[in-house]
Design an enzyme around this catalytic site. Sequence first.
Site, PDB file in Angstrom:
ATOM      1  N   GLU A   1       0.816  -1.221   0.000  1.00  0.00           N
ATOM      2  CA  GLU A   1       0.000   0.000   0.000  1.00  0.00           C
ATOM      3  C   GLU A   1       0.852   1.275   0.000  1.00  0.00           C
ATOM      4  O   GLU A   1       0.754   2.096   0.918  1.00  0.00           O
ATOM      5  CB  GLU A   1      -0.916   0.025   1.230  1.00  0.00           C
ATOM      6  CG  GLU A   1      -1.812  -1.184   1.375  1.00  0.00           C
ATOM      7  CD  GLU A   1      -2.839  -1.042   2.513  1.00  0.00           C
ATOM      8  OE1 GLU A   1      -2.688  -0.130   3.332  1.00  0.00           O
ATOM      9  OE2 GLU A   1      -3.771  -1.848   2.558  1.00  0.00           O
TER      10      GLU A   1
ATOM     11  N   GLU B   1      -4.980  -8.889   1.319  1.00  0.00           N
ATOM     12  CA  GLU B   1      -5.512  -8.555   2.649  1.00  0.00           C
ATOM     13  C   GLU B   1      -7.009  -8.336   2.526  1.00  0.00           C
ATOM     14  O   GLU B   1      -7.483  -7.704   1.576  1.00  0.00           O
ATOM     15  CB  GLU B   1      -4.940  -7.241   3.216  1.00  0.00           C
ATOM     16  CG  GLU B   1      -3.570  -7.332   3.818  1.00  0.00           C
ATOM     17  CD  GLU B   1      -3.086  -6.002   4.407  1.00  0.00           C
ATOM     18  OE1 GLU B   1      -3.907  -5.226   4.935  1.00  0.00           O
ATOM     19  OE2 GLU B   1      -1.869  -5.757   4.313  1.00  0.00           O
TER      20      GLU B   1
HETATM   21  C1  BG6 Z   1      -3.868  -2.326   5.820  1.00  0.00           C
HETATM   22  C2  BG6 Z   1      -2.433  -2.417   6.214  1.00  0.00           C
HETATM   23  O1  BG6 Z   1      -4.083  -1.062   5.297  1.00  0.00           O
HETATM   24  O2  BG6 Z   1      -4.858  -2.384   6.801  1.00  0.00           O
HETATM   25  C3  BG6 Z   1      -2.187  -3.024   7.588  1.00  0.00           C
HETATM   26  O3  BG6 Z   1      -1.645  -3.066   5.256  1.00  0.00           O
HETATM   27  C4  BG6 Z   1      -3.251  -2.556   8.559  1.00  0.00           C
HETATM   28  O4  BG6 Z   1      -0.893  -2.696   7.992  1.00  0.00           O
HETATM   29  C5  BG6 Z   1      -4.614  -3.020   8.042  1.00  0.00           C
HETATM   30  O5  BG6 Z   1      -3.025  -2.974   9.874  1.00  0.00           O
HETATM   31  C6  BG6 Z   1      -5.790  -2.674   8.962  1.00  0.00           C
HETATM   32  O6  BG6 Z   1      -5.844  -1.321   9.246  1.00  0.00           O
HETATM   33  P1  BG6 Z   1      -5.771  -0.762  10.726  1.00  0.00           P
HETATM   34  O7  BG6 Z   1      -5.481   0.695  10.573  1.00  0.00           O
HETATM   35  O8  BG6 Z   1      -7.105  -1.006  11.355  1.00  0.00           O
HETATM   36  O9  BG6 Z   1      -4.668  -1.494  11.393  1.00  0.00           O
END
Ligand code: BG6
Length: 462
Positions: free
Chosen positions: A167, A365
């Site tokens: 990202e 993800e």
């Molecule tokens: C993604 C990232 O954007 O979302 C992760 O690659 C991140 O590093 C995940 O932890 C969830 O977002 P957050 O801000 O709730 O941790």
Amino acid sequence: MKDYLFPKDFWWGSASSATQMEGAANKDGKGKNIWDHWYEIEPNRFFKKIGPSETSQFYARYKEDIALMKELGHNSFRFSISWSRLIPTGEGEVNPKAVQFYNQVMDELWNQGIEPFVNLYHFDMPFELQEKGGWESREVVKAYVKYAETCFDLFGDRVKKWFTHNEPIVPVENQYLYGHHYPALCNFQKCVQAGFHSILASAIAIRAYHKRNLGGKIGIILNLTPSYPRSQHPADVEAAKIADAFFNRSFLDPSVKGTFPSELVDILKKEGFMPHIEDGDITLIKENTVDLLGINYYQPRRVKAKENLFNPNAPFMPERYFDYHDMPGKKMNPYRGWEIYEKGIYDILMNVKENYGNIECFISENGMGVENETRFLNEEGMIEDDYRIEFYEEHLKWVHQAIKEGSNVKGFHVWTFIDNWSWLNAYKNRYGLVSVDLDKDCKRTVKKSGYWFKKLAVTGLI
Ligand code: BG6
């Protein structure tokens, strides 16, 4: 049931990042990164003032964790190498303890039949390099390429799926526009320069990897947020198109096609924010595109035409060109404040199929962060996270539909395996298939979703 049978060799696994799960931030020669530094000077930025120094203990407990991954059906696992662990000041000497650690992790993964997917940059700029300007600086691009080459040379025999960034738009927008990452500036010119440099760095690393002929693939992981207009009114449609150019195509086009979206370039020219580009940069980006695309999907972006005139004296923001649309009745994850829109994952895959040559891709993800999950503990001490199972199933049904329609999607990685530390929310929202009890020395307990995942990975069926 048969309707949702996934291909036999589908990549089932999870994703993680070094800062969020390794812990041991001050151990065995690791250098400081921007998160360690920010926590030292402004701990109040982080939920309950919990910082990155002792996150989830993967550094100490990787063997136990990898055994559990195996137990829960993983055939692949994505982690990142911590740049400041491997090269403590970002450039120069390699830390032998880090080499030993990552060697052990990779060997252990293969021993358990799990393929390591390795990402190079996940928001964690070494502090010394941030002092030199971070991604704004061309010197940092050089240091990154050296770091990438070091990784290919040290680990390229065992890693066959590499990613240059996770990202890349996120650190750029959060460091230079929205104030969520250090140094929390509000400067669009620097933002554009940092964005251009991360794309350039990715292309040079791809060239270096391909030159080595190590028999693997190299890609990038992008957070794609499909932009939906409030209505089909031409002004709303135009607003969504511009938001898409800023937040998706800005990195997707150069990474996959080697070009930049003309809508974005026109705006940058008109507003006077073109980055500094050196001779050869554009050709280099054109000629060194990714082999594989990782797609992180959490939420859509709903957009409408601007309702009010902007203040021409305020710092420039992409939001000069559109407003966010708060769609009535949308499904929400109230803990993270993100809309849940399962069909978005299908729309992305179809877009990649139709407009990006159906490049090989995977969902790198997808996940749901929920606060105070101990509410759902059952008598056996297991968290019954049925909401997470439903979240995954509903997204997977759309992935399945995309496969039926010819998408080249090869796998699905959840975010994440064990509860880990979030950049600002620390341990507020939990995402894991396995819980981590911070009060009991990070004791791991499989959640209901962990067992659900195992069945899914073993049978390929939802
Ligand atoms: C993604 C990232 O954007 O979302 C992760 O690659 C991140 O590093 C995940 O932890 C969830 O977002 P957050 O801000 O709730 O941790």
